[in-house]
Enzyme design. Sequence first.
Site, PDB file in Angstrom:
ATOM      1  N   LYS A 195      45.836  40.046  29.929  1.00  0.00           N
ATOM      2  CA  LYS A 195      47.236  39.627  30.053  1.00  0.00           C
ATOM      3  C   LYS A 195      48.137  40.477  29.137  1.00  0.00           C
ATOM      4  O   LYS A 195      49.284  40.764  29.498  1.00  0.00           O
ATOM      5  CB  LYS A 195      47.378  38.135  29.753  1.00  0.00           C
ATOM      6  CG  LYS A 195      46.712  37.235  30.808  1.00  0.00           C
ATOM      7  CD  LYS A 195      47.318  37.393  32.197  1.00  0.00           C
ATOM      8  CE  LYS A 195      46.818  36.341  33.183  1.00  0.00           C
ATOM      9  NZ  LYS A 195      47.399  36.450  34.524  1.00  0.00           N
ATOM     10  N   SER A 255      50.493  35.248  30.599  1.00  0.00           N
ATOM     11  CA  SER A 255      50.059  34.034  29.900  1.00  0.00           C
ATOM     12  C   SER A 255      50.432  34.151  28.431  1.00  0.00           C
ATOM     13  O   SER A 255      50.508  35.267  27.892  1.00  0.00           O
ATOM     14  CB  SER A 255      48.539  33.908  30.029  1.00  0.00           C
ATOM     15  OG  SER A 255      48.050  32.957  29.119  1.00  0.00           O
TER      16      SER A 255
HETATM   17  N1  LIG Z   1      47.147  27.273  34.894  1.00  0.00           N
HETATM   18  C1  LIG Z   1      47.549  27.652  33.692  1.00  0.00           C
HETATM   19  O1  LIG Z   1      47.598  26.851  32.723  1.00  0.00           O
HETATM   20  C2  LIG Z   1      48.011  29.071  33.478  1.00  0.00           C
HETATM   21  C3  LIG Z   1      48.523  29.412  32.207  1.00  0.00           C
HETATM   22  C4  LIG Z   1      48.970  30.697  31.979  1.00  0.00           C
HETATM   23  C5  LIG Z   1      48.917  31.633  33.010  1.00  0.00           C
HETATM   24  N2  LIG Z   1      48.402  31.286  34.225  1.00  0.00           N
HETATM   25  C6  LIG Z   1      48.351  32.325  35.265  1.00  0.00           C
HETATM   26  O2  LIG Z   1      48.912  31.824  36.470  1.00  0.00           O
HETATM   27  C7  LIG Z   1      48.337  32.507  37.599  1.00  0.00           C
HETATM   28  C8  LIG Z   1      47.901  31.489  38.634  1.00  0.00           C
HETATM   29  O3  LIG Z   1      46.870  30.715  38.046  1.00  0.00           O
HETATM   30  P1  LIG Z   1      46.480  29.259  38.514  1.00  0.00           P
HETATM   31  O4  LIG Z   1      46.513  28.417  37.314  1.00  0.00           O
HETATM   32  O5  LIG Z   1      47.214  28.847  39.738  1.00  0.00           O
HETATM   33  O6  LIG Z   1      44.947  29.558  38.837  1.00  0.00           O
HETATM   34  P2  LIG Z   1      43.953  29.022  39.948  1.00  0.00           P
HETATM   35  O7  LIG Z   1      44.251  27.614  40.266  1.00  0.00           O
HETATM   36  O8  LIG Z   1      42.585  29.346  39.463  1.00  0.00           O
HETATM   37  O9  LIG Z   1      44.315  29.961  41.175  1.00  0.00           O
HETATM   38  C9  LIG Z   1      44.053  31.335  41.072  1.00  0.00           C
HETATM   39  C10 LIG Z   1      44.687  32.057  42.231  1.00  0.00           C
HETATM   40  O10 LIG Z   1      44.394  33.440  42.075  1.00  0.00           O
HETATM   41  C11 LIG Z   1      43.904  33.927  43.304  1.00  0.00           C
HETATM   42  N3  LIG Z   1      42.973  35.035  43.086  1.00  0.00           N
HETATM   43  C12 LIG Z   1      41.995  35.151  42.170  1.00  0.00           C
HETATM   44  N4  LIG Z   1      41.368  36.332  42.307  1.00  0.00           N
HETATM   45  C13 LIG Z   1      41.979  36.982  43.331  1.00  0.00           C
HETATM   46  C14 LIG Z   1      41.798  38.245  43.952  1.00  0.00           C
HETATM   47  N5  LIG Z   1      40.852  39.115  43.586  1.00  0.00           N
HETATM   48  N6  LIG Z   1      42.633  38.587  44.968  1.00  0.00           N
HETATM   49  C15 LIG Z   1      43.585  37.737  45.385  1.00  0.00           C
HETATM   50  N7  LIG Z   1      43.804  36.523  44.846  1.00  0.00           N
HETATM   51  C16 LIG Z   1      42.996  36.156  43.838  1.00  0.00           C
HETATM   52  C17 LIG Z   1      43.255  32.739  43.994  1.00  0.00           C
HETATM   53  O11 LIG Z   1      43.338  32.958  45.379  1.00  0.00           O
HETATM   54  P3  LIG Z   1      42.174  32.672  46.459  1.00  0.00           P
HETATM   55  O12 LIG Z   1      41.010  32.051  45.745  1.00  0.00           O
HETATM   56  O13 LIG Z   1      42.823  31.797  47.471  1.00  0.00           O
HETATM   57  O14 LIG Z   1      41.881  34.017  47.021  1.00  0.00           O
HETATM   58  C18 LIG Z   1      44.156  31.587  43.560  1.00  0.00           C
HETATM   59  O15 LIG Z   1      45.227  31.432  44.441  1.00  0.00           O
HETATM   60  C19 LIG Z   1      47.196  33.358  37.027  1.00  0.00           C
HETATM   61  O16 LIG Z   1      47.607  34.696  36.890  1.00  0.00           O
HETATM   62  C20 LIG Z   1      46.955  32.737  35.650  1.00  0.00           C
HETATM   63  O17 LIG Z   1      46.396  33.652  34.728  1.00  0.00           O
HETATM   64  C21 LIG Z   1      47.952  30.028  34.487  1.00  0.00           C
END
Ligand SMILES: NC(=O)c1ccc[n+]([C@@H]2O[C@H](COP(=O)([O-])OP(=O)(O)OC[C@H]3O[C@@H](n4cnc5c(N)ncnc54)[C@H](OP(=O)(O)O)[C@@H]3O)[C@@H](O)[C@H]2O)c1
Length: 231
Positions: free
Chosen positions: A156, A137
């Site tokens: 991160k 991130s």
């Molecule tokens: N959205 C943004 O603006 C943004 C910005 C920068 C970085 N990111 C990064 O992008 C990645 C995906 O985020 P997202 O925005 O798609 O978030 P999200 O909608 O909250 O989804 C989070 C995902 O992480 C999985 N997860 C969480 N804890 C877990 C665990 N202990 N074991 C296995 N899976 C786990 C969840 O899977 P289940 O609940 O299905 O198990 C879900 O698929 C993350 O690393 C986040 O930090 C996101």
Amino acid sequence: MNRIALTTGSSRRLGFEVAGQLAARDDTVIVTSRSERAAASAAKKIGSAAVAHVLDTWDAASISNIAGWITRELLRLDVLVNNAGILLDEAERILSTTADVFETTMRTNALGPLLMTQAAAPLLRRSTAARVVNVSSGAGQISSMTSYAPAYSISKAALNATTVMLASALPFARVNCVDPGWVRTDMGGPNATRSVEEGADTIVWLATLPANGPSGGFFHDRTRIDWYPTP
Ligand SMILES: NC(=O)c1ccc[n+]([C@@H]2O[C@H](COP(=O)([O-])OP(=O)(O)OC[C@H]3O[C@@H](n4cnc5c(N)ncnc54)[C@H](OP(=O)(O)O)[C@@H]3O)[C@@H](O)[C@H]2O)c1
């Protein structure tokens, strides 16, 4: 090339989009979730290129279980996308964040990807085009770090440092981390500026880098960026 690709946390949002884009390139994708049912349902939506498996990256036994299953059933792994992540302390400050939130966040966002990569390393060694992508991130950029979400931001930055070390430990692979931008997901919320398609673009680009591609870098919009202050 028909790759075998595992994306952690791929039953929804960004991870699901990454798995779908890789499947559209004729890759075999392993769709994972902490929920067996969510993984199966997501794999069904992607189609015949997808196989489902339960995976909790917080749990070393769950990681060992999926690595053993891939060893037996698929024999190798070409792409590991460490996408799973949590954001628990958006409204917190460094002096008030709790030990529980800090530990849980570090374990999920930094230790989880490390344990996954350690378990996957023997499988990646069997690939002729091993790629590891750590979804980081902009919050992990020390060069622009503020007071925002301390546990998340520090986790991160730790993931970025882990990426540098893994790139050196896995010279046969291309290991990189990526800032997907602010993406409309459960974590990013509805007001985020990017679609999941836009957020997934650089992740998939890094997952499919050519053999002479970079390793050990931090990328945003297919461009290498600094994540620590340069002298
Ligand atoms: N959205 C943004 O603006 C943004 C910005 C920068 C970085 N990111 C990064 O992008 C990645 C995906 O985020 P997202 O925005 O798609 O978030 P999200 O909608 O909250 O989804 C989070 C995902 O992480 C999985 N997860 C969480 N804890 C877990 C665990 N202990 N074991 C296995 N899976 C786990 C969840 O899977 P289940 O609940 O299905 O198990 C879900 O698929 C993350 O690393 C986040 O930090 C996101």
